[in-house]
Design an enzyme around this catalytic site. Sequence first.
Site, short mmCIF file in Angstrom:
data_model
loop_
_atom_site.label_atom_id
_atom_site.label_comp_id
_atom_site.label_asym_id
_atom_site.label_seq_id
_atom_site.Cartn_x
_atom_site.Cartn_y
_atom_site.Cartn_z
CE LYS A 1 -18.86 68.40 69.00
NZ LYS A 1 -20.20 67.93 69.42
CE1 TYR B 1 -33.83 48.05 74.43
CE2 TYR B 1 -33.25 45.91 73.53
CZ TYR B 1 -33.66 47.21 73.35
OH TYR B 1 -33.88 47.68 72.09
CB THR C 1 -21.37 66.35 72.60
OG1 THR C 1 -20.47 67.43 72.37
CG2 THR C 1 -22.54 66.43 71.65
CD GLU D 1 -37.29 49.95 75.72
OE1 GLU D 1 -38.02 49.10 76.23
OE2 GLU D 1 -37.34 50.26 74.52
CG ASP E 1 -25.71 72.79 71.41
OD1 ASP E 1 -24.78 72.21 72.01
OD2 ASP E 1 -26.11 72.45 70.29
NE ARG F 1 -18.04 59.72 68.13
CZ ARG F 1 -17.73 60.94 67.71
NH1 ARG F 1 -18.68 61.76 67.32
NH2 ARG F 1 -16.48 61.35 67.68
N1 DSN Z 1 -20.24 67.59 64.05
C1 DSN Z 1 -20.00 68.38 65.21
C2 DSN Z 1 -18.85 69.27 65.03
O1 DSN Z 1 -17.93 68.88 64.35
O2 DSN Z 1 -18.82 70.36 65.58
C3 DSN Z 1 -21.19 69.12 65.64
O3 DSN Z 1 -22.23 68.24 65.72
#
Ligand code: DSN
Length: 438
Positions: free
Chosen positions: A235, A55, A232, A57, A206, A241
């Site tokens: 990707k 933990y 993110t 925080e 974004d 993730r």
């Molecule tokens: N779900 C993601 C995507 O497939 O692009 C975006 O959050």
Amino acid sequence: MTDLPHDALGSDPEVARILAAELRRQRTTVQLIASENFTSPAVLAATASVLTNKYSEGYPGRRYYGGNVFADEIEELARERAKELFGADHANVQPHAGASANLAVYLALIEPGETVLAMRLDQGGHLTHGSPASVTGKMYRFVSYGVTPAQPDGSGERIDLDQLADLARRERPKLIVAGTTAYTRLIDPAPFRAIADEVGAMFMFDAAHPAGLIAAGLHPSPVGVADVVTFTTHKTLRGPRGGAILTGMDRARAIDAAVFPGLQGGPLEHVIAAKAVAFAEAARPSFREYAAQVLRNAAALAVSLANEGFRLVAGGTENHQVIVDLRSFDPELTGKAAQEVLDRTGITCNRNQIPNDPRSPFVASGLRLGSAAETTAGMGEAEMARVGELLGTVLRHRDDEAVLADVRAEVAEMCARFDPYGSLGPVPEAEHEGDGSP
Ligand code: DSN
């Protein structure tokens, strides 16, 4: 590599069976979901580490629990690596996902009810860009921009900057959001900055989808142009993730306070460790070569699909995505039906609405395809072109079981040659009925 963290699961055969089946699925079918990738064994190992027990925080040096010396060290390392990779002054690596990163930025920068300009979901935006179904659309007053009309020569379906500028002048938003989840063209942050400056708005970019392409220097960086950049890590960046936020020192405190305690509790330090691994991997020259191959592979897939008779949304691709309008191929064929029959042949992708789609998001008229994962598995342009041909064959002969079986066999043979976890040795036979792929 000889094993994966999964292999310690002998004590729970039910979970072990499911994970083994998922590993087999990933190794024996073609992964074309544009938001997915195959992480390295090092990223997997960090994700499965004992930091999941801790933990933490707060932030490094300012925690609410004891025993955080190594959590501090790992989070500091992840922050430094993120800053170095993207050339940012401040990084917050705690967001559990892209959605939480975006929400944290809104919490930090705007008040409920204030106006934000962002791209509409059905034109290529994201749920957290103000969809009425998302808390973002309920808490803030989102006004949406979209893309230009489709053109026979493929020059349309680009972000409509004239519409964006008109809306910005009329609505005087507090914040302008750039970024997409289904869009195949390069996004230049400069015109967004100019429009935001003209109307006195802040600017958030974004970068969830192109983060890896930006890290590799192949797409323009919004860092230093936008006030805040979210992304993110799983990707094109090929990490675990999760999400992250980059900003200047002027907004660092507000962003950090919005992530914790504003939105989240304890950070996932095991995932943060994996983010640190991924940031280091993305800084290597080999990652730039990988990202360049991602672009070449998407382009090869696009040409092949166009030759099969599919209309490409926006006329082609400049990133890792290809979006096809199925209506040009067969007016009766829905995205849902196409996704399902492709799944049966071992080609995994997702249905997607195309701009001005007459069908609902659950049915949709398009498919979104991505090259990031299979490029990691080693496929090149020739294989991606063949995948495009197979996709056309499956959708043209979707009621012919013999054709589907042939494609399934060819997909299995390709996957055996391009296996993301090939160093594990041959894919073991499924031990349980129904655990084969697909
Ligand atoms: N779900 C993601 C995507 O497939 O692009 C975006 O959050």
